[in-house]
Design a protein around this motif. Structure first.
Motif, short mmCIF file in Angstrom:
data_model
loop_
_atom_site.label_atom_id
_atom_site.label_comp_id
_atom_site.label_asym_id
_atom_site.label_seq_id
_atom_site.Cartn_x
_atom_site.Cartn_y
_atom_site.Cartn_z
N ILE B 26 0.86 -1.18 0.00
CA ILE B 26 0.00 0.00 0.00
C ILE B 26 0.90 1.24 0.00
N PRO B 27 0.34 2.42 -0.24
CA PRO B 27 1.20 3.62 -0.34
C PRO B 27 2.08 3.84 0.89
N ASP B 28 3.11 4.63 0.71
CA ASP B 28 4.04 4.98 1.79
C ASP B 28 4.78 3.78 2.35
N ASP B 29 5.09 2.82 1.47
CA ASP B 29 5.86 1.65 1.87
C ASP B 29 5.16 0.75 2.88
N GLY B 30 3.86 0.86 2.95
CA GLY B 30 3.13 0.02 3.90
C GLY B 30 2.75 -1.32 3.30
N LEU B 31 2.21 -2.19 4.14
CA LEU B 31 1.69 -3.48 3.70
C LEU B 31 0.31 -3.69 4.30
N ARG B 32 -0.59 -4.22 3.46
CA ARG B 32 -1.88 -4.68 3.96
C ARG B 32 -2.02 -6.14 3.53
N ARG B 33 -1.68 -7.04 4.47
CA ARG B 33 -1.68 -8.46 4.12
C ARG B 33 -2.42 -9.18 5.22
N GLN B 88 -1.21 -5.90 9.85
CA GLN B 88 -2.36 -5.06 10.15
C GLN B 88 -2.87 -4.43 8.85
N PRO B 89 -4.07 -3.83 8.87
CA PRO B 89 -4.61 -3.21 7.65
C PRO B 89 -3.70 -2.10 7.10
N ASN B 90 -3.09 -1.33 7.96
CA ASN B 90 -2.12 -0.33 7.52
C ASN B 90 -0.79 -0.60 8.21
N GLY B 91 -0.27 -1.78 7.95
CA GLY B 91 0.93 -2.23 8.63
C GLY B 91 2.20 -1.90 7.87
N GLY B 92 3.31 -2.31 8.45
CA GLY B 92 4.61 -2.07 7.83
C GLY B 92 5.20 -3.34 7.25
#
Lengths: 416, 416
Positions: B26-33, B88-92
């Motif tokens: 996801i944007p800003d180097d995040g992960l949503r998994r 998490q939904p807006n995780g790293g």
């Protein structure tokens, strides 16, 4: 007949009030009679019949304000009495209703006793005082006082997208702008206090000297979020902990500023609002009221400075945004004196006081000498089903309104 | 080859981590998994290929936990390493992922150097550690440790009404209960710290001694509502003003109780939450953590007593309801020592510390000697896109994991 011996017919007033209490009735003796709703329509139609039976000349203006005029011996500007018949969604039976129905009882009593007054007397029911359906409140009185223009009033929309204008037409109460009352000798509004002061001091009549000015702010505290577990307390910039300190400082400051000051934090939200997350942001409202605009403004200036210092001391940001502001309205001292003297003559306890809340009288005060009569609210409750004003207080209030109207309607001169 | 001279291949680890950072990006180097989502499926399939390329025996159990086994010279109970690949939904990009991928790198390094260990080594990816999609968290490790039974796990439902079981079948990762790991010699989980302590003290490796016990409460302050305007401050029983006092007392008490205590008020709501209404009720959460269960329990007892006294002094009611409680988990001291000694041997700074947050290691600790390796989180941030652990720390962490595993997998005896 000696005028001071005249009294209202309380049984009749009580029956009138009981009839009103049936229209829009909800459980627990409450009323839901939103402005321009079917219940409002029904109440207005009943009110028209009552005005007709009282032999009054009925007018409806373009905002739906309703007037009933009792002629005087002259055509001098009239004395205006009344309030509003609409309620909050979970409102009570008294509020402004008592102001309209005691005014009606006053006119009925004058008729019973065949009393002629020099000035005409008009009774008024203002449209949408509550603002519960169409925002802002006080549209009817604000319209007459030209605080709001007609297009603004007509375009107000309820939550279902219905406009004020459509709904006013639908219930059949859109009259003519010519019918707006213009030249008013004096306005007197009876209303429940909506607070606990009169009951607490065991006083029956409040002689209202004005309406406190107020400011509304929104404060935003911006700290730093993080997980509750891994972040030691000493390393946090917890927005809620700082907000709690700010709130207590506001309270202390408000209390030190004297009994006429009130500060209220009514709304608050926390972000992200999760049990194990340190609050990164807190938003809360601040409502400040005082009878003296200078005191209120000084208090705000000091609070801004001090709260920012506290926030800086805890390394969080603080934003301080004004939402709304209104200055203090001061009512006409001669009418206030008249209420006090009348109360003493009739042997009722009376107290000069300021209103903390807004009323139609606030706007009418801009165009005519004005005051209000407050009656005690049991437990200080209002805008709830349990709202109550005792029979004995209602009777006293109606008698004070009667005697004040008798005085005012025989004033030769305008009140300077 | 002298074992202490072996190091992981950091470039390869970095490439593996980069690949993972693309799946659910996801944007800003995040992960949503989210657990058992399509992204989780894709990540699991890539992970299977990596396990195959590593020559490992792959098993999937009935909860979707994934294992890759590297044989030992004996069939003694294996050393288990790993963590979780969900976010998490807006995780790293780091969180538990680092624990799985450094474990993979450890096995690849052993292969590169053709090193035989006495005990088998298994890598694990636990299902639904986060609890972001299916509550509660730690379902995979909790299943193995028999904290949760299978029917409970299978019946967990996401916000769209999909059950854990359906979603596990749908992504093709429902294996056999026979494949659950049973007899574990030792478990070692590498994870980011999720807090600011290591960064603040400029330390690279945390040797985790256990997980702090915690209690969650909900406090309800019941005062009296009313209108902000007409009710003088001295006559109020304002639930929010009292809540602010309670919150500051909780904070002060927490701080006095020492640096190992943390108290957090994360959630708060006000009723009716209107600018000009005095709050009649405030609800807020309380999260209390400490490494010593006795200290935590004493603190709670004292707080209950003191907060009730404060509430009574302000004539408001206070309810104090327990939501949840978990005792402190203490990890195996021999594994903690091993991490410390390894760090010293390799010249890395190391600190013994407790985890404030829960991890899969908490449940595996119930069935096997366990510890964790913590790596610094830049700015203490986690569960946000900006989550970051520096390359130099990742490399050190992987090397410590490698050397700890080499030691553990050559233990002849079980750890008592």
């Amino acid at each position: 007949m000696e005028k001071s011996s005249i009294h209202v017919n309380f049984e009749r007033l009580k029956q009138t009030l009981d009839k009103s209490s049936q229209i829009g009735k909800i459980p627990d003796d409450g009323l839901r009679r939103l402005a321009l709703s079917n219940d409002d329509k029904q109440m207005r139609e009943v009110f028209v019949r009552w005005l007709e039976l009282g032999g009054l000349d009925i007018r409806i203006d373009d905002i739906g304000n309703m007037y009933g005029r009792r002629s005087g011996l002259t055509d001098l500007p009239p004395v205006l009495i009344g309030s509003h018949l609409d309620t909050q969604p979970n409102g009570g039976r008294f509020d402004g209703i008592l102001g309209v129905l005691t005014a009606l009882e006053v006119l009925r009593t004058l008729n019973d006793n065949d009393i002629k007054t020099m000035r005409p007397i008009e009774i008024v029911n203002f449209t949408n005082e509550e603002g519960a359906r169409f925002e802002p409140p006080l549209l009817g009185s604000g319209g007459i006082a030209e605080v709001f223009d007609r297009n603004f009033i007509y375009s107000r929309m309820d939550r279902n997208g219905n406009t004020f204008k459509e709904e006013l037409e639908k219930i059949g109460f859109k009259g003519d702008s010519e019918n707006r009352i213009k030249d008013i000798h004096s306005f007197l509004e009876l209303h429940i206090e909506q607070g606990p002061v009169l009951e607490n001091e065991q006083i029956s009549i409040g002689a209202v000297e004005g309406i406190k000015g107020m400011s509304w702010f929104e404060l935003r505290v911006i700290g730093e979020g993080g997980h509750a577990g891994p972040t030691p307390m000493a390393m946090r910039r917890d927005a809620l902990m700082v907000a709690a300190k700010l709130i207590l400082h506001i309270e202390e400051k408000g209390e030190l500023s004297g009994p006429e000051t009130s500060v209220t934090i009514g709304r608050m939200s926390v972000k992200p609002d999760v049990v194990n997350c340190i609050p990164e942001e807190v938003l809360f409202s601040l409502d400040i009221r005082h009878i003296d605009d200078n005191v209120r403004e000084r208090l705000i200036d000091e609070l801004k400075k001090e709260l920012k210092e506290i926030a800086q001391g805890h390394k969080v940001q603080l934003e301080f945004n004004k939402l709304w502001e209104v200055k203090t309205s001061t009512f006409h001292p001669e009418i206030v004196n008249l209420i006090c003297n009348g109360s003493k003559k009739l042997g009722y306890s009376v107290k000069r006081m300021f209103s903390g809340a807004g009323h139609d009288a606030k706007y009418i005060n801009r165009i005519a000498p004005t005051s209000m009569i407050f009656l005690p609210s049991v437990g200080g409750k209002s805008h709830v089903e349990a709202e109550l004003t005792l029979d004995s207080d209602i009777e006293k209030g109606a008698n004070i309104l009667l005697h004040s109207v008798l005085e005012l309607s025989n004033y030769k001169e305008s009140l300077s």
